[in-house]
Design an enzyme around this catalytic site. Structure first.
Site, PDB file in Angstrom:
ATOM      1  N   ASN A 197       2.532  53.127  20.944  1.00  0.00           N
ATOM      2  CA  ASN A 197       3.268  52.585  21.904  1.00  0.00           C
ATOM      3  C   ASN A 197       2.690  52.311  23.126  1.00  0.00           C
ATOM      4  O   ASN A 197       1.583  52.749  23.429  1.00  0.00           O
ATOM      5  CB  ASN A 197       4.312  53.847  22.336  1.00  0.00           C
ATOM      6  CG  ASN A 197       5.517  54.039  21.440  1.00  0.00           C
ATOM      7  OD1 ASN A 197       5.460  53.527  20.495  1.00  0.00           O
ATOM      8  ND2 ASN A 197       6.032  55.084  21.550  1.00  0.00           N
ATOM      9  N   ASP A 266       7.443  56.795  17.317  1.00  0.00           N
ATOM     10  CA  ASP A 266       8.215  57.216  16.481  1.00  0.00           C
ATOM     11  C   ASP A 266       8.281  57.406  15.073  1.00  0.00           C
ATOM     12  O   ASP A 266       8.457  58.372  14.455  1.00  0.00           O
ATOM     13  CB  ASP A 266       9.698  56.334  16.652  1.00  0.00           C
ATOM     14  CG  ASP A 266      10.203  56.229  18.133  1.00  0.00           C
ATOM     15  OD1 ASP A 266      10.349  57.199  18.534  1.00  0.00           O
ATOM     16  OD2 ASP A 266      10.362  55.197  18.365  1.00  0.00           O
ATOM     17  N   LYS A 276     -11.081  51.180   5.130  1.00  0.00           N
ATOM     18  CA  LYS A 276     -10.521  49.992   5.983  1.00  0.00           C
ATOM     19  C   LYS A 276      -9.815  49.393   4.880  1.00  0.00           C
ATOM     20  O   LYS A 276     -10.339  48.961   3.905  1.00  0.00           O
ATOM     21  CB  LYS A 276     -11.679  49.198   6.444  1.00  0.00           C
ATOM     22  CG  LYS A 276     -10.978  47.832   7.334  1.00  0.00           C
ATOM     23  CD  LYS A 276     -12.129  47.409   8.176  1.00  0.00           C
ATOM     24  CE  LYS A 276     -11.413  45.991   8.802  1.00  0.00           C
ATOM     25  NZ  LYS A 276     -12.574  45.327   9.315  1.00  0.00           N
ATOM     26  N   PRO A 291       7.735  64.079  14.308  1.00  0.00           N
ATOM     27  CA  PRO A 291       8.714  65.323  14.906  1.00  0.00           C
ATOM     28  C   PRO A 291       8.974  64.877  16.376  1.00  0.00           C
ATOM     29  O   PRO A 291       8.296  64.338  16.959  1.00  0.00           O
ATOM     30  CB  PRO A 291       7.641  66.521  14.671  1.00  0.00           C
ATOM     31  CG  PRO A 291       6.092  65.883  14.516  1.00  0.00           C
ATOM     32  CD  PRO A 291       6.337  64.559  13.880  1.00  0.00           C
ATOM     33  N   ILE A 293       9.076  66.147  19.798  1.00  0.00           N
ATOM     34  CA  ILE A 293       8.462  67.373  20.357  1.00  0.00           C
ATOM     35  C   ILE A 293       9.373  67.865  21.326  1.00  0.00           C
ATOM     36  O   ILE A 293       9.544  69.143  21.432  1.00  0.00           O
ATOM     37  CB  ILE A 293       7.040  66.946  20.912  1.00  0.00           C
ATOM     38  CG1 ILE A 293       6.246  66.123  19.980  1.00  0.00           C
ATOM     39  CG2 ILE A 293       6.689  67.967  21.804  1.00  0.00           C
ATOM     40  CD1 ILE A 293       5.017  65.633  20.529  1.00  0.00           C
ATOM     41  N   PHE A 309      11.943  61.737  29.178  1.00  0.00           N
ATOM     42  CA  PHE A 309      11.994  60.432  29.902  1.00  0.00           C
ATOM     43  C   PHE A 309      12.477  59.288  28.972  1.00  0.00           C
ATOM     44  O   PHE A 309      12.379  59.511  27.629  1.00  0.00           O
ATOM     45  CB  PHE A 309      10.438  60.027  30.178  1.00  0.00           C
ATOM     46  CG  PHE A 309      10.213  60.338  31.620  1.00  0.00           C
ATOM     47  CD1 PHE A 309      10.091  61.806  31.865  1.00  0.00           C
ATOM     48  CD2 PHE A 309       9.795  59.391  32.554  1.00  0.00           C
ATOM     49  CE1 PHE A 309       9.500  62.149  33.145  1.00  0.00           C
ATOM     50  CE2 PHE A 309       9.316  59.844  33.665  1.00  0.00           C
ATOM     51  CZ  PHE A 309       9.192  61.124  34.148  1.00  0.00           C
ATOM     52  N   LYS A 323      20.442  60.352  24.944  1.00  0.00           N
ATOM     53  CA  LYS A 323      19.230  61.145  24.673  1.00  0.00           C
ATOM     54  C   LYS A 323      19.312  62.428  25.366  1.00  0.00           C
ATOM     55  O   LYS A 323      19.001  63.367  24.557  1.00  0.00           O
ATOM     56  CB  LYS A 323      17.980  60.413  25.340  1.00  0.00           C
ATOM     57  CG  LYS A 323      17.365  59.351  24.142  1.00  0.00           C
ATOM     58  CD  LYS A 323      16.243  58.868  24.544  1.00  0.00           C
ATOM     59  CE  LYS A 323      16.020  57.492  23.901  1.00  0.00           C
ATOM     60  NZ  LYS A 323      14.845  56.760  24.276  1.00  0.00           N
ATOM     61  N   LYS A 327      18.905  65.229  22.604  1.00  0.00           N
ATOM     62  CA  LYS A 327      17.792  66.179  22.608  1.00  0.00           C
ATOM     63  C   LYS A 327      18.170  67.768  23.369  1.00  0.00           C
ATOM     64  O   LYS A 327      17.373  68.572  23.690  1.00  0.00           O
ATOM     65  CB  LYS A 327      16.621  65.609  23.411  1.00  0.00           C
ATOM     66  CG  LYS A 327      16.099  64.485  22.817  1.00  0.00           C
ATOM     67  CD  LYS A 327      14.952  63.756  23.295  1.00  0.00           C
ATOM     68  CE  LYS A 327      14.744  62.292  22.559  1.00  0.00           C
ATOM     69  NZ  LYS A 327      13.681  62.332  22.032  1.00  0.00           N
TER      70      LYS A 327
HETATM   71  O1  C5P Z   1      11.095  58.107  22.176  1.00  0.00           O
HETATM   72  P1  C5P Z   1      12.378  58.687  22.845  1.00  0.00           P
HETATM   73  O2  C5P Z   1      12.870  57.447  23.695  1.00  0.00           O
HETATM   74  O3  C5P Z   1      13.453  59.331  21.943  1.00  0.00           O
HETATM   75  O4  C5P Z   1      11.910  59.506  23.776  1.00  0.00           O
HETATM   76  C1  C5P Z   1      12.461  60.264  24.805  1.00  0.00           C
HETATM   77  C2  C5P Z   1      11.787  61.289  25.396  1.00  0.00           C
HETATM   78  O5  C5P Z   1      11.529  62.344  24.143  1.00  0.00           O
HETATM   79  C3  C5P Z   1      10.812  61.292  26.015  1.00  0.00           C
HETATM   80  O6  C5P Z   1      10.448  62.425  27.077  1.00  0.00           O
HETATM   81  C4  C5P Z   1       9.431  61.765  24.955  1.00  0.00           C
HETATM   82  O7  C5P Z   1       8.359  62.223  25.704  1.00  0.00           O
HETATM   83  C5  C5P Z   1      10.067  62.678  24.094  1.00  0.00           C
HETATM   84  N1  C5P Z   1       9.585  62.468  22.669  1.00  0.00           N
HETATM   85  C6  C5P Z   1       8.976  63.617  22.071  1.00  0.00           C
HETATM   86  N2  C5P Z   1       8.540  63.540  20.732  1.00  0.00           N
HETATM   87  C7  C5P Z   1       9.111  62.355  20.188  1.00  0.00           C
HETATM   88  C8  C5P Z   1       9.551  61.401  20.688  1.00  0.00           C
HETATM   89  C9  C5P Z   1      10.037  61.288  22.067  1.00  0.00           C
HETATM   90  O8  C5P Z   1       8.673  64.650  22.940  1.00  0.00           O
HETATM   91  N3  C5P Z   1       8.655  62.273  18.955  1.00  0.00           N
END
Ligand code: C5P
Length: 380
Positions: A197, A266, A276, A291, A293, A309, A323, A327
């Site tokens: 990313n 993601d 390679k 996963p 996190i 974030f 979100k 979450k």
């Molecule tokens: O990727 P996404 O937009 O869902 O990210 C939103 C928040 O979730 C961010 O704070 C990011 O650090 C966290 N996140 C995470 N593990 C992931 C995807 C996102 O901790 N696999």
């Protein structure tokens, strides 16, 4: 606390005598440094008698600017004139006090004092913004009657407020433990290619620095960035999302706050090549989700205060709030992806139980501090 009190040449300099008295009463050690102009407003002898130490005026006596600043817990300049603020905004060092400020390795506080029109002048505004971005902490000014007879902004804060600010502010988060993720993750396709990313890590590192400044204990789990880890943080470099999750889970116990700033990829490749992959027409990659996190941490039995974030390209409010719910976290910081990624500035919205707080464009350093203030409010 050992404080260097810098006095510059404005009429509010007479209040510095009261400041010295207040600090000594609290048990602080005070070393007074005056500019030549300040000595026209208040006699060095007055401050010497109050502080019980010789007052320093000249930079030509010894290498005082280095020695003095090394032993201090803080430098406070009160009053700080428009001229002095212009100097530190530009890194000038043409007298002992400005040299001390440039050579410092401790926090610098300034209590501006000037005529209201000088305060509102575009050049002063620019300088104020600049010193703020450099991490200088402003105390005041306030509004009120000025020595020139005019009324308005620019009056130095009262000595009592200045003295109490210095005790209260530096270590507001002492005893608190922060776990912060930052940067991107990289997911191998084969030994030479990755999926990742866009993320510079600047925002996450700024949050880590701001937490350290406030006295928190910080663990920073970071994907690959070109940044230096902040001094004082426990730093754990990782590369994949799986490694980031492991590092977070190994360190989550006992944390008060978890701030997930990392732009975690993601998806990851199901079977990354061990050698390679040769270029031959179309290539199909099978991806599986990484996963989450943040959701894993917020789903723990006794989770820390979790902050997420959300970088979005559109419908920021709607997407960020979704979100927050998905979450199951109490706070999320939204920003529109664009020039924010990789840049030094951003514009953010903090969503929480208190509603949406919009913070205008500013440096990531300043925004990180403002975010910490919001986290602090909710913690208490
Ligand atoms: O990727 P996404 O937009 O869902 O990210 C939103 C928040 O979730 C961010 O704070 C990011 O650090 C966290 N996140 C995470 N593990 C992931 C995807 C996102 O901790 N696999």
């Amino acid at each position: 606390m050992k404080i260097i009190l810098g006095i510059t040449g404005g009429i509010a300099a007479y209040k510095a005598a009261e400041l010295v008295r207040l600090f000594l009463k609290k048990g602080d050690e005070i070393e007074v440094v005056m500019t030549e102009a300040a000595s026209r407003f208040i006699a060095p002898l007055t401050l010497q008698a109050l502080s019980g130490k010789p007052v320093r005026l000249s930079q030509w006596e010894d290498m005082a600017h280095i020695d003095l600043s090394r032993g201090a817990d803080a430098i406070l300049v009160a009053p700080a004139t428009a001229d002095f603020i212009a100097k530190i905004a530009n890194g000038l060092a043409d007298d002992l006090l400005s040299s001390l400020c440039l050579a410092r390795n401790c926090p610098l506080y300034i209590a501006p004092a000037m005529n209201r029109q000088m305060w509102e002048n575009a050049a002063t505004k620019r300088n104020i913004e600049r010193v703020r971005e450099d991490g200088v902490v402003l105390i005041g000014p306030g509004e009120g009657l000025q020595a020139c007879g005019e009324t308005g902004m620019g009056r130095m804060s009262e000595p009592e407020d200045i003295a109490s600010f210095l005790v209260a502010s530096p270590k507001r988060l002492s005893g608190k433990q922060f776990l912060i993720t930052a940067g991107p993750t990289i997911e191998p396709i084969d030994p030479v290619r990755v999926i990742t990313n866009r993320s510079s890590g600047k925002m996450g590192y700024a949050v880590a620095r701001a937490a350290l400044e406030s006295g928190a204990e910080v663990t920073l789990v970071s994907g690959p960035t070109g940044l230096f880890p902040p001094a004082g943080a426990k730093y754990i470099p990782v590369s994949t999302a799986a490694e980031m999750l492991d590092a977070v889970m190994e360190n989550i116990h006992g944390q008060d706050v978890f701030v997930a700033v990392a732009a975690v990829a993601d998806y990851r490749v199901v079977n990354p090549g061990t050698s390679k992959i040769k270029k031959a027409g179309k290539l199909l990659l099978e991806l599986e989700p990484n996963p989450d996190i943040l959701a894993t941490v917020s789903g723990l039995d006794n989770p820390p205060f979790c902050v997420g974030f959300a970088a979005e390209t559109e419908n920021l409010d709607e997407n960020a709030l979704l979100k927050l719910k998905r979450k199951k976290i109490p706070m999320i910081v939204g920003n529109l992806a664009g020039d924010a990624i990789g840049g030094d500035e951003n514009e953010i919205v903090i969503y929480s139980g208190e509603g949406a707080k919009r913070l205008p464009r500013s440096s990531k350093k300043v925004l990180a501090r403002q975010l910490l203030e919001e986290i602090e409010k909710q913690l208490s």
